[in-house]
Every structure is written in structure tokens, then in C-alpha cells.
Design a protein around this motif. Structure first.
Motif, PDB file in Angstrom:
ATOM      1  N   ASP A 261       0.822  -1.236  -0.280  1.00 54.40           N
ATOM      2  CA  ASP A 261      -0.095   0.067  -0.225  1.00 54.40           C
ATOM      3  C   ASP A 261       0.776   1.425  -0.030  1.00 54.40           C
ATOM      4  OD1 ASP A 261      -2.225  -1.453  -0.057  1.00 54.40           O
ATOM      5  OD2 ASP A 261      -2.579  -1.352   2.127  1.00 54.40           O
ATOM      6  N   VAL A 339      -8.773   4.780   3.158  1.00 56.67           N
ATOM      7  CA  VAL A 339      -8.224   3.661   2.957  1.00 56.67           C
ATOM      8  C   VAL A 339      -7.860   2.997   4.158  1.00 56.67           C
ATOM      9  CG1 VAL A 339      -6.038   2.593   1.737  1.00 56.67           C
ATOM     10  CG2 VAL A 339      -7.617   4.274   0.637  1.00 56.67           C
ATOM     11  N   LEU A 342     -10.840   1.420   5.390  1.00 61.56           N
ATOM     12  CA  LEU A 342     -11.211  -0.189   4.652  1.00 61.56           C
ATOM     13  C   LEU A 342     -10.268  -1.050   5.006  1.00 61.56           C
ATOM     14  CD1 LEU A 342     -11.883   1.705   1.095  1.00 61.56           C
ATOM     15  CD2 LEU A 342     -13.641   0.547   2.609  1.00 61.56           C
ATOM     16  N   ALA A 343      -8.918  -0.781   5.184  1.00 55.85           N
ATOM     17  CA  ALA A 343      -8.003  -1.725   5.502  1.00 55.85           C
ATOM     18  C   ALA A 343      -8.014  -2.409   6.919  1.00 55.85           C
ATOM     19  CB  ALA A 343      -6.579  -1.442   5.496  1.00 55.85           C
ATOM     20  N   ASP A 345     -11.183  -2.423   8.339  1.00 56.43           N
ATOM     21  CA  ASP A 345     -12.505  -2.776   8.574  1.00 56.43           C
ATOM     22  C   ASP A 345     -13.502  -2.061   9.416  1.00 56.43           C
ATOM     23  OD1 ASP A 345     -14.860  -4.424   7.454  1.00 56.43           O
ATOM     24  OD2 ASP A 345     -14.361  -5.761   8.847  1.00 56.43           O
ATOM     25  N   PRO A 410     -11.771   6.004  -3.174  1.00 61.16           N
ATOM     26  CA  PRO A 410     -11.479   4.704  -2.572  1.00 61.16           C
ATOM     27  C   PRO A 410     -12.546   3.749  -2.284  1.00 61.16           C
ATOM     28  CG  PRO A 410     -10.469   6.516  -1.525  1.00 61.16           C
ATOM     29  CD  PRO A 410     -11.479   6.971  -2.362  1.00 61.16           C
ATOM     30  N   ASP A 414     -12.874   0.159  -3.878  1.00 61.95           N
ATOM     31  CA  ASP A 414     -13.070  -1.058  -3.087  1.00 61.95           C
ATOM     32  C   ASP A 414     -14.476  -1.992  -3.492  1.00 61.95           C
ATOM     33  OD1 ASP A 414     -12.364  -2.519  -0.441  1.00 61.95           O
ATOM     34  OD2 ASP A 414     -14.135  -1.988  -0.122  1.00 61.95           O
ATOM     35  N   LYS A 415     -15.488  -1.119  -3.756  1.00 55.74           N
ATOM     36  CA  LYS A 415     -16.650  -1.777  -4.173  1.00 55.74           C
ATOM     37  C   LYS A 415     -16.527  -2.543  -5.402  1.00 55.74           C
ATOM     38  CE  LYS A 415     -20.157   0.843  -1.520  1.00 55.74           C
ATOM     39  NZ  LYS A 415     -20.286  -0.293  -0.571  1.00 55.74           N
ATOM     40  N   ASP A 419      -7.945  -2.425  -5.723  1.00 61.28           N
ATOM     41  CA  ASP A 419      -7.277  -1.946  -4.479  1.00 61.28           C
ATOM     42  C   ASP A 419      -7.488  -0.469  -3.936  1.00 61.28           C
ATOM     43  OD1 ASP A 419      -5.605  -1.382  -2.166  1.00 61.28           O
ATOM     44  OD2 ASP A 419      -3.953  -3.076  -2.830  1.00 61.28           O
ATOM     45  N   PRO A 420      -8.215  -0.271  -2.900  1.00 59.02           N
ATOM     46  CA  PRO A 420      -8.111   1.353  -2.724  1.00 59.02           C
ATOM     47  C   PRO A 420      -7.131   2.129  -2.677  1.00 59.02           C
ATOM     48  CG  PRO A 420      -8.932   0.148  -0.849  1.00 59.02           C
ATOM     49  CD  PRO A 420      -8.630  -0.904  -1.952  1.00 59.02           C
TER      50      PRO A 420
END
Length: 450
Positions: A261, A339, A342-343, A345, A410, A414-415, A419-420
Motif C-alpha cells: 500500500d 483507505v 477500509l483496511a 474494516d 477509494p 473497493d466496491k 485496491d483502494p
């Protein structure tokens, strides 16, 4: 006290290797942790490193080889025969052995596996090689301690003693039925405080977290992080216990994801190291540099379309880099937060509420920065009120737009399964530069009327 590898220490090791003083070398290294020996080896020439590996006992050298990064390990393994590699792998847990074999050519894989002394160990390694390295199956080790739900405590203790000899660290004791279906886990405390005649069914904990062999590695990391697990059992499609993943393997996954990342955010499209070839580094960097060049060309084209503004209000030109830079900075800040969420969660709640939140905080930041900029411009640079108002409104608008783009790009990526982390690098910076300049001159045209 932490062991330190100094220049003098390295030179001493090299001198002992040159002089062939094996006993002195062995004595010098016998109290050194294998991770420190691995670090030492990276400082030696390849032939010296191979000499040292062959000199060490297999139970130490195997750990050293497993500790090395792929490039250093590859150079070492080239200097060892298939039989010598097999002797090293016989001492390793199945997951580490499978990782190393997976780096070999197909021909050498077969040769190494054929030379493994422990047939059962070889079978388990071959089984692990069938799984993708980025899945739970690719991460797991076959070594674990398990007991049958039909046993009593005394039988369990006897079996555990026998099984534990093959396991480096016992994190958990798993309970299975006659078909090896995972039923739960056994607490060592409960085992020690319960009568030896008690059936295990009265003792073991039925609720146990587990992952499927095909679960993605990053998802396994999230589960273990969420529930603070040191180890997690792995089951196949019908729930049979087939292995376990320990925290040291997950730390490696987290580290690799963070490095990937970070490189992606910096505009590097492939996983590269500083000592890779010029061609490999160029291939990794060039795509994003081309994108940045294209974005710069678009920005120049936009500026060309507002040449009249430059003629009438040349002061606008001096604020163009500032507006573009603020757009890029705000976009990167917003995307980095998303990001990260998202990583981890940890990104929850409705998109509408997040939109309102971003707009409000952008307004606050924008007003503060615009007030500072307008005041400084009028008092120190002496430009007209209308010009100051133009720059101030443009700055607020650009900050809001950049924040929204940095937040939602992002999420959209992701959806769509992309990779965001892409959104934290040149992609978001370049796009916001373009939008920033366009918005700046549109507002200037509206207020100044050129």
C-alpha cells in the motif's frame, strides 16, 4: 541487551571463514539468535554465507534460511544441492518448508521433496503447495495438537504429550470428532483443574473461531486482529481441521500489505526493492509518471483556455500552484483516512452521513485557510478585494471538492474489487490538480468577469 552486528564483528566472521576456523565460528555463533545470524548473513558475500549455512547445525541453519528475505534466500539455495535443501527443510514446520519449496523451479521441487526423510512431513508439504500463497491454506502449518471429543482428560494428556513433540509452540488444543470435524478448543487451565476421569465433552469450549482454507490472507489477518488471537484453526469445505495459522505468519501478511500500500500510494505499481535492477524499478515507476505527465498536460491545456485572465489579472497566475497543491494535499489526506478505514474494516455508517461530515469539515478547514490567505494577500501583497475574494472562494471550493473525491474514490474502487490504495497516490493528486485549476479559473471568470 540487544545483539548488535558491527563492522568489526562482520570482519571477524569473514576472517574466521577465510582461515577455516570452524570450531571458533561455531562457538562464536552458538548463543546468537537465528534472526541475528540471518541478519549477519545478509552482510556477507554469497560464498561466505553458504559456508556459514553449511557449518551450522541443521536445526539452526533451517531457521536462518526461513528468516531470510526471498532474494537472499534464493542466492543461498543456489549454492546448496537438492539433498542439502531437503535436510534443512526436514527441520522446519510445514508452512515454512512449503514457502521455501514454492520458490524453487518445478524440477528442483521434485528433487527436494524426493530427498525429504520424513515421508509424512513430505506429504503435508505437498498438500500445502496446492493452496494459493495468499489464502489461509497457503499460510497454515499442519503441526498442531488435537484431541478427540470422546476421550477423557487422562487420555488427552497422554496424546498431547506425544503430539507436542512435533509442535514448536502450542497455542491451542483443538477438539475434533471421529471424522476430524472441528468441534471446539480445550483450555489448558480447565484441563489441569479437572479430574483425569472426566470426559472432554464436559470441559472443552464449543465456540471457536476458524477460517476456511480458501479464505483470503488479509481477511484472516482482520479476524485475528479483531479477536486478539495468537492462532486460528483452518478447516476445509466440510469443517475438518486441516491446520492452524499463528500470529507470526499474520504479522508477515500485515507487513507485506503495508509495504504494498505504501508503494502504491507513492505511485509504484509493482512490489520492488531498493536493490532491484534499473529495468524493474523503471517498470514499477513509469506507469504513474506517465499518468502524472498526462495530468500535467491537461492542466496546461486548461490554463491555455484562460489566457485572457492571465492578461487582465496576472496575479492569478501566482496562486495557481497553491490552489493545485491544496487540492492534491486535501485529496490525499481524505483518501488516506478512508483507505485506512477500509483496511482495518472500521469504515461503517451510511455514505450520506459521511458525505455531510466531509463537506462540513471541509468548509471549516476551507474558511480558516481562505481567511488566512486573503488577509495575507491583502495586507502583504496588496491585491484587490475582488482578487482576494476569488482566491478565497476558489480555495474553499477546491478543498470541498478534493475532500469529496478523496473520500469516495477509494470507496468506489473497493466496491469494484480494486485496491483502494490506488486512490492515495498520483491518481488522486493528479485528478485533484486538474479539478482545482479548472474550478479556480471558472470562479475567477465568474467574479472578475473576463
Amino acid at each position: 541487551m540487544q545483539f548488535e552486528i558491527t563492522k568489526e564483528y562482520i570482519e571477524k566472521i569473514q576472517q574466521l571463514i577465510t582461515e577455516g576456523k570452524n570450531e571458533t565460528l561455531q562457538h562464536l555463533l552458538e548463543e546468537v539468535h537465528y534472526a541475528d545470524v540471518a541478519e549477519l548473513i545478509t552482510e556477507l558475500e554469497t560464498d561466505e554465507a553458504i559456508y556459514l549455512i553449511k557449518l551450522l547445525e541443521n536445526d539452526v541453519s533451517s531457521d536462518v534460511i526461513a528468516e531470510l528475505d526471498e532474494d537472499d534466500r534464493e542466492n543461498i539455495l543456489k549454492g546448496l544441492s537438492s539433498k542439502e535443501i531437503a535436510e534443512e527443510l526436514d527441520e522446519l514446520d510445514t508452512d515454512d518448508a512449503a514457502d521455501i519449496i514454492g520458490e524453487l523451479s518445478e524440477k528442483q521441487k521434485e528433487e527436494v521433496i524426493a530427498h525429504l526423510d520424513d515421508v509424512e512431513h513430505a506429504k503435508e508439504i505437498v498438500e500445502l503447495l496446492r493452496y494459493d500463497e495468499d489464502t489461509a491454506g497457503g499460510l497454515m502449518a499442519k503441526e498442531l495438537v488435537k484431541v478427540n471429543e470422546n476421550w477423557n482428560v487422562l487420555t488427552c494428556v497422554k496424546e498431547m504429550r506425544a503430539q507436542a513433540e512435533e509442535v514448536t509452540r502450542v497455542h491451542s488444543i483443538y477438539v475434533v470428532d471421529d471424522n476430524d470435524i472441528l468441534k471446539g478448543r480445550l483450555s489448558l487451565k480447565d484441563l489441569l483443574t479437572t479430574s483425569t476421569r472426566s470426559p472432554i465433552t464436559d470441559v472443552f469450549i464449543k465456540n471457536v473461531d476458524s477460517v476456511n482454507v480458501h479464505e483470503a490472507a488479509d481477511e484472516v489477518a482482520k479476524i485475528m486482529q479483531k479477536y486478539d488471537l495468537e492462532a486460528i484453526p483452518v478447516v476445509d469445505e466440510i469443517g475438518r481441521l486441516v491446520g492452524r495459522i499463528t500470529i507470526d505468519d499474520i504479522v508477515d501478511v500485515i507487513k507485506e500489505e503495508a509495504e504494498k500500500d505504501y508503494q502504491m500510494a507513492a505511485g509504484i505499481s509493482k512490489d520492488v526493492e531498493a536493490d532491484d535492477t534499473i529495468l524493474e524499478l523503471t517498470k514499477a515507476r513509469l506507469p504513474w509518471l506517465v499518468l502524472a505527465l498526462f495530468g500535467g498536460f491537461v492542466s496546461v491545456s486548461i490554463l491555455g483556455g484562460f489566457s485572457e485572465a492571465m492578461d487582465n489579472y496576472p496575479v492569478l497566475f501566482f496562486f495557481t500552484p497553491l490552489i493545485a497543491a491544496m487540492a492534491g494535499n486535501v485529496g490525499v489526506q481524505s483518501s488516506a483516512i478512508i483507505v485506512q478505514g477500509l483496511a482495518n474494516d472500521s469504515l461503517r455508517g451510511s455514505l450520506f452521513k459521511r458525505l455531510i461530515k466531509e463537506v462540513l469539515q471541509s468548509l471549516l478547514n476551507g474558511f480558516v485557510l481562505a481567511a488566512l490567505l486573503m488577509s495575507a494577500g491583502m495586507f502583504f501583497l496588496g491585491f484587490q478585494f475582488k482578487v482576494g475574494l476569488t482566491v478565497a472562494i476558489s480555495l474553499i471550493s477546491v478543498i470541498i471538492i478534493a475532500s469529496i473525491i478523496g473520500t469516495f474514490v477509494p470507496i468506489i474502487l473497493d466496491k469494484r474489487g480494486i485496491d483502494p490504495a490506488l486512490a492515495t497516490g498520483p491518481f488522486i493528486t493528479t485528478s485533484n490538480d486538474i479539478f482545482g485549476i479548472l474550478i479556480y479559473f471558472l470562479i475567477a471568470k465568474l467574479i472578475l468577469g473576463f
